[in-house]
Motif scaffolding. Structure first.
Motif, PDB file in Angstrom:
ATOM      1  N   PHE A  51      35.648  48.945 100.015  1.00  0.00           N
ATOM      2  CA  PHE A  51      35.431  48.069  98.864  1.00  0.00           C
ATOM      3  C   PHE A  51      34.170  47.228  99.051  1.00  0.00           C
ATOM      4  CE2 PHE A  51      36.005  43.817  97.008  1.00  0.00           C
ATOM      5  CZ  PHE A  51      36.037  44.161  95.669  1.00  0.00           C
ATOM      6  N   LEU A  52      34.036  46.626 100.233  1.00  0.00           N
ATOM      7  CA  LEU A  52      32.863  45.792 100.496  1.00  0.00           C
ATOM      8  C   LEU A  52      31.571  46.606 100.524  1.00  0.00           C
ATOM      9  CD1 LEU A  52      34.276  43.382 103.230  1.00  0.00           C
ATOM     10  CD2 LEU A  52      33.795  42.866 100.825  1.00  0.00           C
ATOM     11  N   ALA A  53      31.629  47.821 101.088  1.00  0.00           N
ATOM     12  CA  ALA A  53      30.433  48.668 101.143  1.00  0.00           C
ATOM     13  C   ALA A  53      29.981  49.042  99.736  1.00  0.00           C
ATOM     14  CB  ALA A  53      30.711  49.923 101.964  1.00  0.00           C
ATOM     15  N   ARG A  54      30.930  49.406  98.871  1.00  0.00           N
ATOM     16  CA  ARG A  54      30.562  49.731  97.489  1.00  0.00           C
ATOM     17  C   ARG A  54      30.047  48.501  96.756  1.00  0.00           C
ATOM     18  NH1 ARG A  54      34.658  53.326  98.295  1.00  0.00           N
ATOM     19  NH2 ARG A  54      36.334  51.933  97.649  1.00  0.00           N
ATOM     20  N   LEU A  55      30.665  47.355  97.018  1.00  0.00           N
ATOM     21  CA  LEU A  55      30.238  46.119  96.377  1.00  0.00           C
ATOM     22  C   LEU A  55      28.801  45.761  96.757  1.00  0.00           C
ATOM     23  CD1 LEU A  55      31.457  43.819  94.598  1.00  0.00           C
ATOM     24  CD2 LEU A  55      31.955  42.620  96.715  1.00  0.00           C
TER      25      LEU A  55
END
Length: 87
Positions: free
Chosen positions: A46-50
């Motif tokens: 989630f954080l990487a995509r964000l």
């Protein structure tokens, strides 16, 4: 966990949970390492995509999952009142 398959995700989850366990100075066991690693994969993904960070394959998935697992363990410690301390 892109391009690694179901069994690859389990293996990466165990490794990511184990690495996070050692970094955060915990002792969980194999099953909890898997749970923490899979949870870390969700958080890290989630954080990487964000942040727009692309990752793929075994190494990318392991790095993202491990970072997510460390963040997850830190958050659990913080909510339990340890203030994020490793011990």
């Amino acid at each position: 966990m892109n391009e690694v398959g179901f069994f690859g995700a389990i293996i990466i989850g165990i490794f990511a949970g184990y690495i996070a366990e050692k970094v955060m100075k915990r002792d969980h066991g194999l099953l909890m390492n898997l749970v923490v690693g899979i949870g870390g994969a969700l958080v890290g993904g989630f954080l990487a995509r964000l942040l727009g960070i692309a990752f793929a394959g075994w190494i990318g998935s392991l790095v993202v999952s491990t970072i997510g697992a460390i963040i997850l363990l830190w958050l659990v410690a913080w909510f339990r009142g340890r203030g994020g301390r490793a011990a």
